[in-house]
Motif scaffolding. Structure first.
Motif, PDB file in Angstrom:
ATOM      1  N   TRP A 152       0.862  -1.181   0.000  1.00 37.96           N
ATOM      2  CA  TRP A 152       0.000   0.000   0.000  1.00 37.96           C
ATOM      3  C   TRP A 152       0.895   1.226   0.000  1.00 37.96           C
ATOM      4  O   TRP A 152       1.862   1.339   0.748  1.00 37.96           O
ATOM      5  CB  TRP A 152      -0.995  -0.009   1.152  1.00 37.96           C
ATOM      6  CG  TRP A 152      -0.525  -0.457   2.482  1.00 37.96           C
ATOM      7  CD1 TRP A 152      -0.281  -1.726   2.883  1.00 37.96           C
ATOM      8  CD2 TRP A 152      -0.265   0.370   3.633  1.00 37.96           C
ATOM      9  NE1 TRP A 152       0.121  -1.757   4.200  1.00 37.96           N
ATOM     10  CE2 TRP A 152       0.138  -0.478   4.684  1.00 37.96           C
ATOM     11  CE3 TRP A 152      -0.332   1.739   3.876  1.00 37.96           C
ATOM     12  CZ2 TRP A 152       0.472  -0.006   5.940  1.00 37.96           C
ATOM     13  CZ3 TRP A 152      -0.007   2.222   5.131  1.00 37.96           C
ATOM     14  CH2 TRP A 152       0.383   1.353   6.152  1.00 37.96           C
ATOM     15  N   LEU A 153       0.579   2.153  -0.920  1.00 34.92           N
ATOM     16  CA  LEU A 153       1.464   3.271  -1.226  1.00 34.92           C
ATOM     17  C   LEU A 153       1.052   4.568  -0.560  1.00 34.92           C
ATOM     18  O   LEU A 153       1.757   5.568  -0.680  1.00 34.92           O
ATOM     19  CB  LEU A 153       1.505   3.492  -2.751  1.00 34.92           C
ATOM     20  CG  LEU A 153       1.821   2.256  -3.598  1.00 34.92           C
ATOM     21  CD1 LEU A 153       1.754   2.606  -5.078  1.00 34.92           C
ATOM     22  CD2 LEU A 153       3.189   1.685  -3.240  1.00 34.92           C
ATOM     23  N   ASP A 154      -0.066   4.557   0.132  1.00 35.94           N
ATOM     24  CA  ASP A 154      -0.609   5.780   0.717  1.00 35.94           C
ATOM     25  C   ASP A 154      -1.186   5.452   2.083  1.00 35.94           C
ATOM     26  O   ASP A 154      -1.793   4.396   2.264  1.00 35.94           O
ATOM     27  CB  ASP A 154      -1.692   6.351  -0.211  1.00 35.94           C
ATOM     28  CG  ASP A 154      -2.152   7.726   0.225  1.00 35.94           C
ATOM     29  OD1 ASP A 154      -3.001   7.802   1.140  1.00 35.94           O
ATOM     30  OD2 ASP A 154      -1.683   8.718  -0.351  1.00 35.94           O
ATOM     31  N   GLU A 155      -0.995   6.373   3.032  1.00 35.88           N
ATOM     32  CA  GLU A 155      -1.497   6.116   4.392  1.00 35.88           C
ATOM     33  C   GLU A 155      -3.000   5.883   4.396  1.00 35.88           C
ATOM     34  O   GLU A 155      -3.522   5.119   5.205  1.00 35.88           O
ATOM     35  CB  GLU A 155      -1.155   7.300   5.308  1.00 35.88           C
ATOM     36  CG  GLU A 155       0.330   7.468   5.595  1.00 35.88           C
ATOM     37  CD  GLU A 155       0.909   6.338   6.432  1.00 35.88           C
ATOM     38  OE1 GLU A 155       0.137   5.626   7.088  1.00 35.88           O
ATOM     39  OE2 GLU A 155       2.141   6.186   6.414  1.00 35.88           O
ATOM     40  N   SER A 156      -3.710   6.533   3.464  1.00 35.47           N
ATOM     41  CA  SER A 156      -5.162   6.362   3.422  1.00 35.47           C
ATOM     42  C   SER A 156      -5.568   4.979   2.953  1.00 35.47           C
ATOM     43  O   SER A 156      -6.730   4.590   3.082  1.00 35.47           O
ATOM     44  CB  SER A 156      -5.778   7.416   2.487  1.00 35.47           C
ATOM     45  OG  SER A 156      -5.335   7.218   1.153  1.00 35.47           O
ATOM     46  N   ALA A 157      -4.599   4.230   2.384  1.00 39.04           N
ATOM     47  CA  ALA A 157      -4.898   2.893   1.853  1.00 39.04           C
ATOM     48  C   ALA A 157      -4.326   1.797   2.736  1.00 39.04           C
ATOM     49  O   ALA A 157      -4.075   0.687   2.265  1.00 39.04           O
ATOM     50  CB  ALA A 157      -4.361   2.767   0.428  1.00 39.04           C
ATOM     51  N   ALA A 158      -4.085   2.100   4.023  1.00 36.45           N
ATOM     52  CA  ALA A 158      -3.512   1.112   4.936  1.00 36.45           C
ATOM     53  C   ALA A 158      -4.283  -0.200   4.868  1.00 36.45           C
ATOM     54  O   ALA A 158      -5.516  -0.214   4.857  1.00 36.45           O
ATOM     55  CB  ALA A 158      -3.511   1.655   6.363  1.00 36.45           C
ATOM     56  N   LEU A 159      -3.538  -1.293   4.832  1.00 38.13           N
ATOM     57  CA  LEU A 159      -4.131  -2.588   4.499  1.00 38.13           C
ATOM     58  C   LEU A 159      -3.631  -3.665   5.448  1.00 38.13           C
ATOM     59  O   LEU A 159      -2.466  -3.655   5.860  1.00 38.13           O
ATOM     60  CB  LEU A 159      -3.748  -2.935   3.049  1.00 38.13           C
ATOM     61  CG  LEU A 159      -4.223  -4.259   2.468  1.00 38.13           C
ATOM     62  CD1 LEU A 159      -5.736  -4.258   2.315  1.00 38.13           C
ATOM     63  CD2 LEU A 159      -3.552  -4.490   1.113  1.00 38.13           C
ATOM     64  N   SER A 160      -4.515  -4.590   5.768  1.00 36.41           N
ATOM     65  CA  SER A 160      -4.141  -5.800   6.497  1.00 36.41           C
ATOM     66  C   SER A 160      -4.297  -6.980   5.555  1.00 36.41           C
ATOM     67  O   SER A 160      -5.138  -6.958   4.650  1.00 36.41           O
ATOM     68  CB  SER A 160      -5.032  -5.991   7.727  1.00 36.41           C
ATOM     69  OG  SER A 160      -4.834  -4.953   8.659  1.00 36.41           O
ATOM     70  N   PRO A 161      -3.509  -8.039   5.744  1.00 36.62           N
ATOM     71  CA  PRO A 161      -3.639  -9.204   4.861  1.00 36.62           C
ATOM     72  C   PRO A 161      -5.031  -9.818   4.941  1.00 36.62           C
ATOM     73  O   PRO A 161      -5.662  -9.828   5.997  1.00 36.62           O
ATOM     74  CB  PRO A 161      -2.557 -10.154   5.367  1.00 36.62           C
ATOM     75  CG  PRO A 161      -2.160  -9.658   6.710  1.00 36.62           C
ATOM     76  CD  PRO A 161      -2.449  -8.213   6.739  1.00 36.62           C
ATOM     77  N   ARG A 162      -5.482 -10.341   3.786  1.00 31.60           N
ATOM     78  CA  ARG A 162      -6.841 -10.886   3.705  1.00 31.60           C
ATOM     79  C   ARG A 162      -6.849 -12.394   3.522  1.00 31.60           C
ATOM     80  O   ARG A 162      -7.901 -13.027   3.614  1.00 31.60           O
ATOM     81  CB  ARG A 162      -7.579 -10.229   2.535  1.00 31.60           C
ATOM     82  CG  ARG A 162      -7.704  -8.714   2.659  1.00 31.60           C
ATOM     83  CD  ARG A 162      -8.112  -8.091   1.331  1.00 31.60           C
ATOM     84  NE  ARG A 162      -7.086  -8.283   0.314  1.00 31.60           N
ATOM     85  CZ  ARG A 162      -7.274  -7.999  -0.979  1.00 31.60           C
ATOM     86  NH1 ARG A 162      -8.446  -7.548  -1.386  1.00 31.60           N
ATOM     87  NH2 ARG A 162      -6.298  -8.188  -1.855  1.00 31.60           N
ATOM     88  N   ALA A 163      -5.694 -12.974   3.223  1.00 33.03           N
ATOM     89  CA  ALA A 163      -5.588 -14.418   3.022  1.00 33.03           C
ATOM     90  C   ALA A 163      -4.171 -14.832   3.372  1.00 33.03           C
ATOM     91  O   ALA A 163      -3.235 -14.019   3.346  1.00 33.03           O
ATOM     92  CB  ALA A 163      -5.929 -14.793   1.579  1.00 33.03           C
ATOM     93  N   SER A 164      -3.979 -16.089   3.701  1.00 32.55           N
ATOM     94  CA  SER A 164      -2.663 -16.535   4.158  1.00 32.55           C
ATOM     95  C   SER A 164      -1.608 -16.456   3.066  1.00 32.55           C
ATOM     96  O   SER A 164      -0.415 -16.301   3.358  1.00 32.55           O
ATOM     97  CB  SER A 164      -2.757 -17.979   4.684  1.00 32.55           C
ATOM     98  OG  SER A 164      -3.167 -18.863   3.650  1.00 32.55           O
TER      99      SER A 164
END
Length: 843
Positions: free
Chosen positions: A502-514
């Protein structure tokens, strides 16, 4: 990836995680030692498939109770821990003179007279907020740092718990390691690995990741040789690190360096096409660097922890010694692809040097011919590696078979069509503006459009595919087994392994699959686009404005304040090579010691990457809040390249230099700049080359200027200047030039004659021509005094403000002339550009 090596890497990444929890007040069954707390963390937050590493974490300092934990994996971890730190084993009980807060690695670099002025990193997650990123002058009070550690630890554990849940049913160790590396960077970048016994200037993140990389190599080097590993551990424990043994070989430090980047990026023939392709080409080089590094790790079945650095067209890996012999084969395969894809424009120099225990410790150094010389320590290995890589750059592609090289020099291209963007011969397609594009440039144009608002970058592991006849940038990445995508929107998870940045703080991401790893990637992705309601500048009234479309260079030039020019800016940090070579040398009882150990150098490298790859982009975006007028070609490693409206680009240069001083906390670490004004249609490759020459002129300019004052001694050669409008200006004089520019602009806009701007420049030119023959006093002096006096009197009679002429008379009279005429004439040239009125149709 080899699963056994992956588990070894995991143990290395978590072996000291208990220090984090310990400082947050964590305990484990009443125990406060970091090994017990680390064991508790593993058993609580690591998926069951890999919880066996908890025993290694619990006993990585040994087996004092004799419970049988001194097995091979534990020995590997203990050796790697010592080699990473480059110092004797320490314990939390050896608390000394430092609070549990990290000193900025910049602060611990050698200073004049050897004093240490500390600045402290804030105990905050890694973001691009100034308050969370820039160092502070004093450490926190105990209550404050305890509260901050607690918040950091709770946030880290919360993320680790989410990660665990994804991997309980379908564990994927490689994806887990990629995610864990990101979490450790985000929360451990500001935490000292130790705050006792030595200056706490090594981050927990960098100590853990280098320990993991070394552990993988030690595991491979000593598999089946446990007795020899015990002997090595004993030697590391009993000897000071500067006397560690010079055998056996433990690992290979590998460097890959892409050459030809400048010509590849800047050799564009069409100024309108350049804005669509330029950023894309630069981005591709960055992605290609990572793809090649990860392809090598994948080929050797090594975990991601063994990628030590990647940026600026360079990468460094740490690989087991057994793989040294494979580097030549890997280099040939890579360069054959690059030759076919880019016609020789890009080449990868790839080589390595074996590392022995002596390379990981401190090193005794001596001074010879003004430089520090060491035969041991990491510096010795890096010097040899630099020589090897440089030698390959001078013999590009000679490792390829003769038939491959012979094929390259045969006639190529279909028909007589020539791409009007890059000049390559072959099939092309014409766009709506009747510009012909080859397949490669078309793919870059599409990428450039995708990058405008990109929030995500995904690398998906795939099977390598053959290279087509006319490959796109994606085809090259696919040849090495990586499908690369960028998008504003998030894709559904892949079925196979992927890494989503994720390239932007507004797009902060957590993993969705292993099978999906996620990480924050700092990327200076600043492109000037049209905003809603924005109107074209004078001379471009017929320009079609489409919100979100990239502005071409003609628009950016026309949007400049005053003269319609483009500004070309190149900057880089001064003396960086010498800083990494000599900046960690300190006096010791037995002479001079180089403290530039493995983890210490990587801590400094991490901060440099954060500044140039992260903060510079944030600064540029803030500059574009009202109107987008700057275009990032590249920023990373220790340098940057921007194009845009000349006044905006010049403002960015000053801001970056001021920010770097705050970020480093040092007045004696410089960053120099070359700045060039060009017409919108000036060939970009020439502008890039000339601006590079101006940057070098800025770095060398102080040799012709007065020596630095005794109040500001410099350990390294002082550069820290900008070549502005053809003149070298030390950065400390830049505010005065800017102040006078603003004074002159204000005066001209109010009532003063614009002629004053030209008179000041003409006097300077005459002074420069005649001073050697006539000395400091010449006819230019009395002619200037006469003219300024006449203007003062005329302004007074007309009831206008005569203060400008009075100030100039005071500044340029008698002995003051030589001291001030340079600054004032340069300010006048700057003001002349800024106040120039563009006539109708002038561009």
């Amino acid at each position: 990836m080899n699963e056994e090596l992956g588990r070894t890497a995991l143990a290395g990444l978590l072996h000291d995680i208990g220090k984090f929890g310990q400082r947050a007040g964590e305990m484990a069954m009443g125990k406060k030692d970091h090994a017990s707390i680390g064991e508790k963390f593993v058993n609580t937050f690591v998926p069951k498939a890999w919880q066996a590493v908890s025993a290694l974490v619990a006993w990585h300092h040994g087996d004092p109770e004799g419970r049988g934990h001194e097995v091979f994996p534990a020995l590997v971890l203990r050796v790697a821990d010592r080699l990473s730190a480059g110092e004797r084993e320490q314990t939390e009980e050896e608390r000394g003179r430092f609070p549990p807060q990290m000193v900025s690695p910049f602060a611990s670099l050698v200073r004049p007279q050897g004093e240490l002025r500390k600045s402290w990193l804030p105990l905050e997650p890694l973001t691009l907020e100034e308050a969370n990123l820039f160092p502070i002058e004093s450490p926190y009070a105990e209550r404050e740092w305890q509260a901050k550690y607690t918040r950091l630890w709770q946030a880290f554990c919360g993320q680790a718990e989410k990660l665990k849940g994804l991997h309980e049913e379908h564990p994927n160790l490689e994806a887990y390691l990629l995610c864990l590396l990101d979490l450790l960077l985000r929360y451990g970048w500001c935490i000292p690995s130790a705050f006792y016994y030595d200056v706490p200037d090594v981050s927990l993140y960098d100590h853990l990741r280098t320990t993991a990389a070394i552990a993988v190599c030690v595991h491979e080097a000593y598999s089946g040789r446990e007795g020899e590993l015990r002997d090595l551990l004993e030697a590391l424990r009993d000897l000071p690190s500067e006397k560690w043994p010079a055998s056996p070989e433990i690992a290979v430090l590998v460097e890959g360096d892409i050459s030809g980047i400048q010509n590849f990026i800047y050799a564009l023939r069409n100024p309108r096409g350049a804005t669509a392709v330029l950023r894309a080409r630069s981005f591709y080089v960055q992605v290609l660097t990572e793809v090649l590094a990860r392809w090598i790790l994948r080929t050797l079945e090594l975990p991601p922890t063994n990628l030590l650095y990647c940026g600026g067209g360079r990468f460094r890996l740490l690989v087991p010694s057994a793989f040294f012999s494979q580097l030549g084969k890997l280099r040939r395969e890579i360069n054959e692809v690059l030759l076919r894809a880019h016609g020789g424009a890009l080449y990868l120099a790839l080589d390595g040097v074996p590392l022995v225990p002596a390379h990981f410790g401190k090193a005794l150094v001596r001074k010879a011919d003004g430089q520090y010389v060491a035969e041991r320590g990491l510096r010795a290995a890096e010097d040899e590696l630099e020589r090897c890589v440089s030698s390959q750059k001078n013999r590009r592609f000679l490792e390829l078979p003769q038939e491959t090289l012979a094929e390259f020099f045969q006639p190529f291209g279909e028909g007589t069509e020539t791409c009007q963007i890059c000049g390559h011969v072959g099939p092309t397609e014409e766009d709506e503006e009747e510009v012909r594009w080859c397949p490669s440039c078309q793919s870059f144009r599409t990428l450039g459009k995708d990058l405008r608002r990109a929030k995500f970058l995904r690398l998906s592991w795939s099977e390598p595919r053959p290279l087509p006849l006319y490959p796109s940038w994606k085809d090259v990445c696919l040849r090495f087994g990586f499908d690369v995508e960028v998008s504003e929107d998030l894709w559904p998870p892949n079925k196979g392994l992927s890494l989503v940045y994720w390239l932007d703080e507004s797009a902060a991401l957590s993993p969705r699959a292993s099978q999906e790893a996620v990480a924050r990637k700092f990327l200076v992705n600043v492109v000037a686009t049209w905003r809603q309601g924005e109107t074209p500048p004078r001379g471009y009234e017929r320009e079609r404005v489409v919100e979100g479309e990239i502005k071409h260079f003609g628009i950016l030039a026309a949007q400049s304040r005053g003269a319609p020019y483009l500004g070309i800016l190149r900057m880089d940090m001064d003396n960086l090579g010498r800083i990494f070579r000599e900046g960690f040398v300190r006096k010791a009882e037995n002479g001079l010691l180089d403290y530039g150990t493995f983890s210490r150098k990587h801590s400094l490298s991490t901060l440099l990457s954060v500044f140039f790859e992260g903060w510079v982009g944030e600064r540029a975006r803030r500059l574009s809040e009202n109107q987008e007028r700057v275009y990032a070609v590249y920023s990373g490693g220790d340098d940057l390249f921007f194009v845009g409206s000349w006044d905006a680009v010049l403002g960015l240069a000053s801001d970056v230099r001021d920010d770097f001083r705050k970020f480093s906390g040092r007045e004696d670490l410089g960053i120099s700049a070359g700045f060039l004004l060009v017409h919108e249609k000036y060939p970009l490759y020439l502008a890039a080359t000339e601006t590079g020459d101006l940057l070098e002129l800025a770095k060398k300019g102080r040799e012709k200027l007065a020596e630095a004052s005794p109040q500001a001694p410099w350990v390294f050669p002082r550069k820290d200047a900008i070549c502005l409008l053809g003149r070298v200006v030390p950065w400390e004089e830049f505010p005065e030039v800017k102040r006078w520019k603003e004074r002159l602009v204000r005066a001209v806009e109010e009532a003063a004659s614009r002629r004053v701007l030209f008179v000041l420049q003409e006097v300077w030119e005459e002074y420069q021509r005649e001073r050697e023959q006539r000395g400091e006093w010449g006819p230019w002096l009395w002619r200037l005094t006469y003219w300024l006096s006449r203007q003062r009197e005329a302004a007074k009679k007309a009831g206008q403000d005569e203060s400008l002429y009075q100030e100039l008379l005071e500044r340029l009279s008698g002995k003051n002339f030589a001291q001030n005429v340079g600054v004032l004439s340069l300010a006048a040239r700057w003001a002349e550009l800024e106040t120039r009125e563009v006539q109708g149709g002038e561009r």
